[in-house]
Design an enzyme around this catalytic site. Structure first.
Site, PDB file in Angstrom:
ATOM      1  N   CYS A   1     -14.845  17.664  31.216  1.00  0.00           N
ATOM      2  CA  CYS A   1     -13.620  16.832  31.789  1.00  0.00           C
ATOM      3  C   CYS A   1     -13.436  17.598  33.144  1.00  0.00           C
ATOM      4  O   CYS A   1     -12.171  17.969  33.563  1.00  0.00           O
ATOM      5  CB  CYS A   1     -12.493  16.945  31.021  1.00  0.00           C
TER       6      CYS A   1
ATOM      7  N   TYR B   1     -28.907  34.110  31.284  1.00  0.00           N
ATOM      8  CA  TYR B   1     -27.457  33.838  31.844  1.00  0.00           C
ATOM      9  C   TYR B   1     -26.913  32.327  31.442  1.00  0.00           C
ATOM     10  O   TYR B   1     -26.311  31.882  32.334  1.00  0.00           O
ATOM     11  CB  TYR B   1     -27.237  34.329  33.086  1.00  0.00           C
TER      12      TYR B   1
END
Ligand code: LLP
Length: 463
Positions: free
Chosen positions: A391, A421
């Site tokens: 969102c 990562y």
């Protein structure tokens, strides 16, 4: 991360917005071996395979989003690093890039050492029998408990990061009747050419003890006085995703200078230096990383030359590559959910993951590549932005990338070079379930980190 704007191909120039993209490749179906794991290829049905298994089959079995890791590639990279540095040096894999028990087993088998930076990473390593003496413990604010545990189990080295820590580790070691092998992490004052958040050797940041102003020399003085500590060397890590060897060269030179000062002041020649990790990998075809043997040769030559000039015996060198070993070995597989063309701008392709499985684009403006992997296509290249399902509008996985114009819901696309990562920095933002890591090798796929479930989420939520 350097970004350079390139002119797009002529047939697109009039319709493409500003952006950081190169002209589309002449054939979008081609997979650049620089950015894809070693065993990745397309089969005769046009489906991309890794370790001999098609992504269509992998999706059936494991779902999306998911990280698929080429085990043979991982092992080959471990061996390449170990061979490049040889018997007179040590390679420590930086576990922060990605760690799991399977990874630790492979490291053990391939003869690598391990750099950990938390109690959690230490536990993972020890749980599958990584010998403690092959572990280096890092961190700028290790807790008492972490230090206690590291000393108790007998890690090969603790890398001291502050004046307080010198005393803390010494006290703990003495109280346990031990003498802990330590290195001192210094900041050499180098501006590494990389993103500010992952550069670590300039002075205005939290890591290490500055060479400038005699701080590091003072740290050596204090460390040498303490019975609980055996100072074995000096450590320098200048940053991450670096291509230019110049920073390593300056770093090595300054560390050797400190060794010479230590010899002059204390009559002690410290036997080791660690030059950290940070070697860059190719995320896009524009990146040109160096091979481990080039890096090893360059670093060894610098250290040897500087030591000769200073009249020092050449210390044992160690390095800590994380990204350069695991980064290129994995890709993230996503299913396309929606395709939204924005006239005069670009087409937004939404996938079933996003910033919860790859925060690097949002955090560092990192660049990635992407390809349609469930089929080939002869459609025109179309400028897209691959976005997630979270969102917020910063939820971008690949900022500017060309995909075939017929890309459609249900297609599988993959983002290469996500081994480092990505899973290790994955989050549960919006209560996303962190994706699994599946190792693929010679026609066999096995989950090494399982997908999170809603039960996992609820289990942590008390009340
Ligand atoms: N050694 C030390 C002391 C480190 O701090 C690091 C990384 C490494 C070795 C391994 O660096 P590598 O070879 O993987 O570049 N999250 C960032 C990278 C942070 C690196 C932190 N330290 C990213 O996604 O780019």
């Amino acid at each position: 991360m350097s970004r350079s704007a390139h002119p797009a191909g002529p047939r697109h120039a009039d319709v493409l917005p500003e952006g950081h993209y190169t002209a589309p490749p002449s054939d979008l179906n081609l997979l650049d071996p620089k950015v894809w794991a070693r065993t990745v290829e397309r089969n005769d049905r046009g489906v991309v395979t890794v370790g001999g298994i098609g992504v269509d089959e992998l999706r059936e079995q494991f779902g999306t989003p998911a990280y698929f890791l080429d085990e043979a590639d991982f092992r080959a990279r471990c061996r390449a690093w170990a061979d490049a540095f040889g018997a007179d040096a040590d390679v420590f894999y930086a576990g922060k890039a990605f760690l799991s028990r399977a990874i630790v087993r492979w490291l053990k088998e391939e003869g690598l050492n391990l750099d950990v930076c938390s109690g959690g990473e230490l536990t993972t390593a020890l749980s599958v029998g990584m010998p403690a003496e092959r572990i280096a413990f890092h961190g700028n604010n290790k807790s008492q408990e972490e230090i206690q545990r590291a000393v108790e189990v007998g890690v090969g080295r603790i890398v001291l990061d502050s004046f307080q820590e010198i005393v803390r580790v010494a006290h703990i070691a003495e109280s346990l009747g031990k003498r802990q092998r330590v290195q001192i992490r210094v900041t050499v004052g180098v501006e590494a050419h990389t993103h500010e958040f992952i550069a670590t050797a300039h002075e205005d940041q939290k890591f290490g003890i500055a060479l400038a102003g005699g701080q590091a020399a003072e740290a050596v003085r204090r460390t040498l006085k303490l019975d609980g500590l055996e100072l074995i060397g000096i450590h320098s890590h200048i940053g991450s995703q670096i291509f230019d060897m110049a920073g390593f060269e300056v770093s090595a030179r300054r560390v050797v200078q400190l060794l010479a000062e230590v010899r002059d002041e204390h009559g002690v020649e410290l036997p080791e230096i660690d030059l950290g990790g940070g070697l860059g990998i190719a995320y896009t075809s524009e990146d040109d990383p160096r091979e481990p043997h080039h890096i090893a040769k360059a670093l060894t030559e610098i250290v040897t030359r500087e030591c000769e000039a200073a009249g020092l015996r050449t210390p044992r060198i160690s390095v800590e590559p994380g990204r350069a070993i695991v980064g290129p070995t994995a890709f993230t597989l996503y299913e396309v959910g929606t395709v939204k063309p924005l006239a005069g701008l670009r087409t937004y392709v939404s996938v079933d993951g996003g910033m919860s499985d790859n925060i690097r684009t949002a955090l560092y403006d990192a660049e990635y590549s992407v390809a349609l992997v469930s089929r080939t296509s002869d459609a025109e290249p179309m400028l897209t932005r691959v976005v997630g399902k979270h969102c917020e509008s910063g939820d971008i996985v690949v900022r500017d990338a060309f995909l075939p114009a017929d890309i459609a819901p249900g297609d599988l696309i993959a983002v290469p070079a996500t081994g480092a990562y990505c899973r290790s920095m994955a989050s549960n933002y919006n209560h996303a379930l962190r994706p699994p890591v599946v190792a693929v090798r010679e026609g066999e796929a096995k989950v090494i980190v399982r997908r999170e479930t809603e039960e996992d989420l609820l289990r942590l939520d008390v009340g």
